[in-house]
Scaffold this motif. Structure first.
Motif, short mmCIF file in Angstrom:
data_model
loop_
_atom_site.label_atom_id
_atom_site.label_comp_id
_atom_site.label_asym_id
_atom_site.label_seq_id
_atom_site.Cartn_x
_atom_site.Cartn_y
_atom_site.Cartn_z
N PHE A 105 10.64 -0.84 9.72
CA PHE A 105 9.49 -1.41 10.11
C PHE A 105 9.01 -0.63 11.50
N LEU A 106 7.63 -1.08 11.71
CA LEU A 106 6.92 -0.23 12.55
C LEU A 106 6.77 -1.59 14.02
N THR A 107 7.00 -0.96 15.19
CA THR A 107 6.73 -1.68 16.28
C THR A 107 5.39 -1.44 16.91
N SER A 108 4.59 -0.49 16.41
CA SER A 108 3.42 -0.11 16.91
C SER A 108 2.56 0.08 15.39
N GLN A 109 1.20 -0.25 15.55
CA GLN A 109 0.40 0.07 14.70
C GLN A 109 0.15 1.47 14.19
N LEU A 110 -0.22 1.70 13.08
CA LEU A 110 -0.50 3.05 12.44
C LEU A 110 -1.42 3.75 13.12
N TYR A 143 0.90 -1.14 -0.07
CA TYR A 143 0.08 -0.17 0.05
C TYR A 143 0.80 1.47 -0.12
N THR A 144 0.28 2.47 -0.28
CA THR A 144 0.90 3.66 -0.22
C THR A 144 -0.07 4.51 0.94
N LEU A 145 0.92 5.21 1.77
CA LEU A 145 -0.14 5.99 2.42
C LEU A 145 -0.47 7.14 1.89
N ASP A 146 -1.86 7.57 2.35
CA ASP A 146 -2.72 8.73 1.38
C ASP A 146 -2.15 9.96 1.74
N THR A 147 -1.50 9.85 3.01
CA THR A 147 -1.29 11.43 3.64
C THR A 147 0.06 11.22 4.55
N ASN A 148 0.65 12.14 4.87
CA ASN A 148 1.61 12.12 5.88
C ASN A 148 1.16 11.55 7.27
N VAL A 149 1.95 10.66 7.93
CA VAL A 149 1.35 10.24 9.13
C VAL A 149 2.55 10.25 10.05
N ARG A 160 11.18 2.01 13.42
CA ARG A 160 12.62 1.54 13.63
C ARG A 160 13.35 1.15 12.34
N GLU A 161 14.13 2.40 11.79
CA GLU A 161 14.78 2.25 10.70
C GLU A 161 15.76 0.99 10.72
N PHE A 162 16.11 0.21 9.79
CA PHE A 162 16.75 -0.67 9.56
C PHE A 162 18.32 -0.48 10.29
N GLY A 163 18.79 -1.33 11.16
CA GLY A 163 20.13 -1.23 11.53
C GLY A 163 20.33 -0.29 12.95
N THR A 164 19.25 0.48 13.17
CA THR A 164 19.36 1.56 13.93
C THR A 164 19.22 0.95 15.52
N GLY A 165 18.27 -0.05 15.80
CA GLY A 165 18.07 -0.65 17.02
C GLY A 165 17.18 -0.02 18.04
N THR A 166 16.55 1.18 17.73
CA THR A 166 15.68 2.02 18.48
C THR A 166 14.44 2.50 17.57
N SER A 167 13.38 2.54 18.40
CA SER A 167 12.12 2.91 17.81
C SER A 167 11.87 4.20 18.22
N GLY A 168 11.01 5.04 17.68
CA GLY A 168 10.70 6.32 17.90
C GLY A 168 9.51 6.95 17.31
N VAL A 169 9.10 8.17 17.32
CA VAL A 169 8.24 8.77 16.60
C VAL A 169 8.75 9.44 15.32
N GLN A 170 8.14 9.13 14.16
CA GLN A 170 8.60 9.88 12.90
C GLN A 170 7.52 10.01 11.96
N THR A 171 7.75 11.01 11.22
CA THR A 171 6.70 11.24 10.37
C THR A 171 6.83 10.53 9.04
N LEU A 172 6.09 9.69 8.43
CA LEU A 172 6.13 9.14 7.26
C LEU A 172 5.39 9.75 6.41
N PRO A 173 6.25 10.00 5.14
CA PRO A 173 5.65 10.98 4.12
C PRO A 173 4.35 10.30 3.32
N GLN A 174 3.57 11.12 2.98
CA GLN A 174 2.63 10.75 1.95
C GLN A 174 3.25 10.00 0.71
N GLY A 175 2.91 8.81 0.39
CA GLY A 175 3.31 7.97 -0.73
C GLY A 175 4.33 6.90 -0.30
#
Length: 1008
Positions: free
Chosen positions: A506-511, A431-437, A443-458
């Motif tokens: 990947f996401l460790t929490s649901q959108l 799928y593609t995200l319809d809006t910024n979320v 959690r970006e690959f290789g970072t080992g940590t999760s946080g809040v981030q804006t996933l852009p539209q598309g």
């Protein structure tokens, strides 16, 4: 004297007795509780169905020990087609033939479907059974509807031969199963045909079968390519699972002695469903043991063959089709007829026990898909479990949740799109995200940590709450969470990390609730905006984009690359961005190229940063042979199998690494202009040892030489290499041989350290296919486009480990080298490794080295960037190196000049100042060419006894060592893993592990 042979006819009575036994024990039937009309109580054979011998002209299974008794692909196909024709009007049985492509050397790729006439009529039309079960698999048919059909619709199942061409007996065995299914008139067989659809694939690697070679014509092991599908034989076949899933998938191989069938050895990948594991272990396994025990046939299980890496012919169908994916292995030490018979017996027993339990098996197969969706909705990963009663305690469980995988829409577009298309071809919903979320748990690959981030539209998103959740996690995950330290093959293999998709993850929490997204059929990331501008810019942060730059240069277009990152035309551009002079496009259709390569192109007003004009490359792929190796692109009619890389004329060595690199550049990446020896004027051609020594690199205008781990000893070849690099050429060398060649030529002082220097007590250094975080220095053009970072994949423990103290040059003619890519500090190992991270280990060490010399340079790789053609991220680094700028950078806004008119980047050394050419081999690394089995030190005597009783070949026994450290002792068999054919060592390895198991000795670590 004639070799001893045995044919199926001589053991047929045993098979019929087995069939009668199953018929007597058969429970209530699936589709109806009455026998099919017209069947007979006793076993009889329809004379209208031809025997194998009557069609092919020789008895089925006729032949001595080994594999030379095999029939050619054409004979196998001839028999299947004869049975299809003979049953075309049968009221009992019917066949379909389905083509799915051509092999590398142009042979037909075909499978057949066998069932009752009613089932065949309703497979693709009528009630559309295939589409129905495919709908259950992809979620378009509900679980309730699927469960309601477990008695009324036939169960599909796949019976296939190994893709290893030198293990051919299953082809004839499946022909025997075909005859039994098609010709037998008894009621039990009629019910098998009524209750099941049999998908028969007797030859998966026709090029290898006919050449009696394990690999594809490109020397790839198909059984390490089943998931990635780079070889056409796999790439054409695997998407068929979308259309024709199956409840079991038999992958029938051959080994040295005995017969293996599951249950498997541990580890089993944690995402293989409980249904698959239980179906294999609790239903099929006992039935096979009973069948073999009844005939006093030797067999083994819970040993040697695991179910871990999602590249095998058992793991992939288990994860992708929800099947009982199974490897069968029959020893070649017995006469060919017995090899054929035992495969036939195992296949027949699997069919019988599945037909007996068809409603309950189909019920479990249906339920696993809804269960996967439920797990994904909860972000749950399947836990690890052990299947063998002999295995040590579990090492670990998955340590975090995964709700879905996101891919950045504005980085690495070409390779991101290729990954998305690959996953969609298997049936994954994207799928593609319809809006910024604004998302939590990013959690970006290789970072080992999760946080809040804006996933852009598309942003491209693969949620885990879909039926193929198990497959998604198995191939996208950054850590497979190995349950034990026991490796038959590699330890890690993350698809997005192999593609270098840093910034995705990947996401460790649901959108957040209310997030909307749209399912896509095509990523559609390529195209041109601002086409009327004088400069057209596209990032080269994907393998696909770099390949497009090569295509434009091949068409005569003027292309520069940006030295620095910049912002223009409404977007950010990374280092190495291609800057195209639009006025030189001529007939080149950049919009079509951008669409094909899924690469966005943006029109801008000028050249915003320093930029290097690019020379059209002319690349030599080096072969250490004196003549061009036989390959699919340069067929040698004198070779044993023309066109097959594994068969060469005498004197041609080292062809495997050469062929894999040539395949990757030509077939996979699609670099234009490969030309043969008869006309070596294109962008890409082979350079032999003879041509190198003759000075062809200079005299014929090559710009770069790629050495895929080939030998260039001190002498005329090394002298010519030195002259080429000094004059402005680029040398790219991989692994130990590639580095040694540069040292022999006096181009570099770079050296390695032995991996044993990183050992810890009781924990030898080990990286058997391990992923690490990396630092990419974009000040070097070799690392351009890796502004977001990337990863290092050590495909083997024995990969070179570079010594940073040897990079300083000689103070005069050899300048200091630079790290283009190095291991991160602190270093993270993403999955298994041992004694690899921390102070004094791999942390901060150089891994890809940029060595200037005279007017040119050498680039050395501490790993194999072409390993199995898995790694687009590494392929980008190679393409960068081969396109290394040879001209000085022009200042911002300066109009692009033709590369031929630009100032050179450096000047060559005087001939009198050139270093001496001499033999300077790198230090030996050691590593995973050795078999290692580690146990507690108190079991030393039992380990030695197991080794003595393993019947090792004499030459192997001389390489046995025992390394004691602390509380452990490790058996080390030096160099035992050199062979690409794992069966050559599998016999004695199995006997050692089996004897340890019987004595209650737990294996703490194994590299087999």
């Amino acid at each position: 004297m004639r070799s001893p042979t045995i044919t199926i006819a001589r053991v047929l009575a045993l098979g019929l007795a087995l069939a009668a036994l199953f018929a007597a024990l058969a429970p209530a039937r699936s589709l109806a509780d009455v026998d099919p009309a017209g069947c007979t109580d006793g076993v009889g054979y329809d004379p209208a169905v031809p025997t194998y011998e009557s069609v092919v002209g020789r008895p089925l299974g006729d032949g001595p020990t080994g594999n030379t008794g095999r029939d050619l692909t054409a004979d196998i196909y001839k028999y299947f087609r004869a049975v299809k024709d003979a049953t075309a009007a049968s009221p009992r049985v019917r066949m379909l033939e389905k083509s799915y492509g051509k092999s590398v050397l142009g042979q037909d790729l075909v499978f057949w479907v066998l069932s009752s006439p009613d089932n065949i009529d309703n497979l693709d039309t009528g009630r559309k059974d295939a589409a129905f079960w495919a709908g259950v698999r992809d979620g378009s048919v509900s679980e309730a509807a699927g469960l309601a059909a477990v008695r009324s619709r036939p169960a599909p199942a796949w019976i296939t031969s190994t893709p290893h061409g030198a293990e051919p007996a299953a082809g004839e065995a499946i022909a025997r199963n075909l005859y039994e299914l098609a010709a037998r008139t008894d009621c039990w067989n009629a019910m098998r045909l009524r209750d099941m659809d049999f998908f028969l694939l007797p030859v998966r690697n026709p090029d290898g079968r006919d050449a009696i070679q394990r690999t594809s014509a490109w020397t790839f092991d198909h059984n390490r390519d089943f998931g990635t599908q780079n070889q056409i034989e796999n790439g054409a076949f695997l998407p068929l699972f979308k259309q024709y899933p199956g409840v079991f998938f038999i992958d029938a191989h051959q080994t040295g002695n005995g017969y293996f069938f599951p249950p498997n050895e541990d580890p089993v990948h944690h995402e293989v469903s409980d249904f698959s594991v239980d179906y294999i272990g609790e239903i099929i396994g006992p039935a096979l043991r009973q069948a073999f025990d009844d005939q006093s046939i030797d067999y083994f299980n819970f040993q040697t063959y695991d179910l871990f890496v999602p590249e095998y012919g058992d793991t992939v169908p288990s994860l992708l089709s929800g099947a009982a994916g199974m490897t069968f292995e029959k020893g070649t030490s017995e006469v060919y007829g017995k090899q054929v018979y035992e495969h036939y017996l195992a296949i027949n027993a699997t069919i019988d026990v599945t037909a007996q339990n068809k409603p309950s098996i189909l019920r479990g197969w249906v339920e696993q898909w809804a269960e996967a969706v439920q797990q994904g909705a909860g972000c749950d990963l399947e836990p690890n479990e052990l299947v063998s009663p002999l295995t040590e305690p579990l090492k670990q469980q998955p340590s975090y949740e995964v709700c879905g995988y996101f891919l950045r829409p504005d980085r690495h577009e070409g390779d991101t799109a290729a990954l998305v298309k690959h996953m969609q071809a298997q049936g994954v919903h994207v799928y593609t995200l319809d809006t910024n979320v604004n998302a939590a748990g990013v959690r970006e690959f290789g970072t080992g940590t999760s946080g809040v981030q804006t996933l852009p539209q598309g942003t491209l998103y693969m949620p885990m709450n879909q039926p193929l959740k198990h497959w998604i996690q198995a191939v996208m995950g950054e850590d497979p969470f190995e349950p034990i330290e026991f490796f038959y093959d590699v330890a890690t293999w993350s698809y997005p990390m192999h593609r270098g998709l840093a910034g995705s993850g990947f996401l460790t929490s649901q959108l957040p609730p209310g997030t909307t997204m749209t399912e896509i059929a095509d990523p559609n990331l390529g195209g041109v905006s601002g086409a009327g501008k004088p400069v057209l810019a596209f990032e080269t942060d994907s393998m696909q984009a770099l390949a497009m730059a090569y295509e434009l240069l091949d068409k005569g277009v003027d292309v520069a690359r940006a030295r620095d990152a910049f912002t223009a035309g409404g977007r950010s551009f990374s280092t190495g961005t291609a800057l195209v002079d639009a006025s030189t496009l001529g007939s080149a259709d950049i919009a079509a190229l951008a669409a094909e390569r899924e690469t966005p192109v943006t029109g801008i007003d000028d050249y915003p940063v320093h930029h290097h004009p690019m020379v059209k490359p002319k690349i030599g792929v080096y072969s250490q042979a004196t003549s061009v190796p036989n390959s699919p692109v340069e067929v040698n009619a004198a070779a044993p199998s023309p066109g097959h890389c594994a068969t060469q004329v005498p004197g041609v060595a080292g062809a495997a690494d050469y062929c894999v690199s040539l395949f990757t550049l030509t077939d996979k990446i699609g670099l234009p202009g490969y030309t043969t020896q008869s006309a070596p004027e294109g962008m890409l051609s082979t350079v032999t040892a003879t041509e190198l020594a003759a000075g062809d690199l200079v005299s014929k205008g090559y710009t770069a030489l790629l050495n895929p781990n080939q030998s260039i000893p001190a002498g005329a070849g090394a002298t010519a290499l030195q002259a080429f690099v000094n004059g402005g050429g680029t040398y790219v060398g991989t692994l130990a041989n590639g580095t040694t060649a540069a040292r022999n030529a006096g181009i570099t002082t770079l050296n390695t350290v032995a991996s044993t220097t990183l050992n810890e007590p009781g924990a030898p250094f080990s990286t058997p296919g391990s992923i690490f975080t990396a630092t990419f220095h974009t000040s070097s053009p070799v690392a351009w486009g890796f502004d977001d970072g990337g990863f290092i994949y050590r495909d083997a423990t024995g990969n070179p480990i570079y010594d940073p103290n040897t990079m300083n040059g000689n103070g005069t003619t050899i300048p200091a080298a630079a790290e283009a890519v190095e291991y991160a500090t602190p270093l993270k190992s993403l999955g298994f490794s041992r004694s690899a991270t921390g102070a004094g280990k791999l942390d901060g060490r150089p891994h890809v080295v940029d060595q200037p010399f005279g007017a040119g340079r050498a680039v050395m790789f501490g790993h194999n960037p072409f390993y199995r053609s898995w790694k687009e991220g590494d392929e980008r680094v190679v393409l960068n190196a081969l396109l290394y700028p040879t001209t000085a950078a022009l200042p911002p806004a300066a109009k692009l000049v033709a590369a031929a008119k630009a100032e050179p980047l450096a000047e060559p050394l005087r001939k009198s100042a050139l270093p001496a050419v001499a033999s300077r081999p790198v230090r030996k690394s050691g590593g995973d060419r050795d078999v290692r089995i580690q146990v507690a030190r108190k079991h030393t005597a039992k380990l030695k006894r197991a080794v003595r009783q393993a019947k090792m070949p004499k030459t192997t026994r001389t390489r046995v060592r025992y390394v004691r450290s602390g509380r452990t002792v490790t058996l080390v068999v030096k160099g035992a893993r050199r062979s690409t054919n794992d069966h050559q060592r599998g016999e004695w390895v199995r006997r050692i592990v089996g004897r340890l198991d019987k004595r209650g000795v737990k294996v703490l670590f194994a590299q087999l």
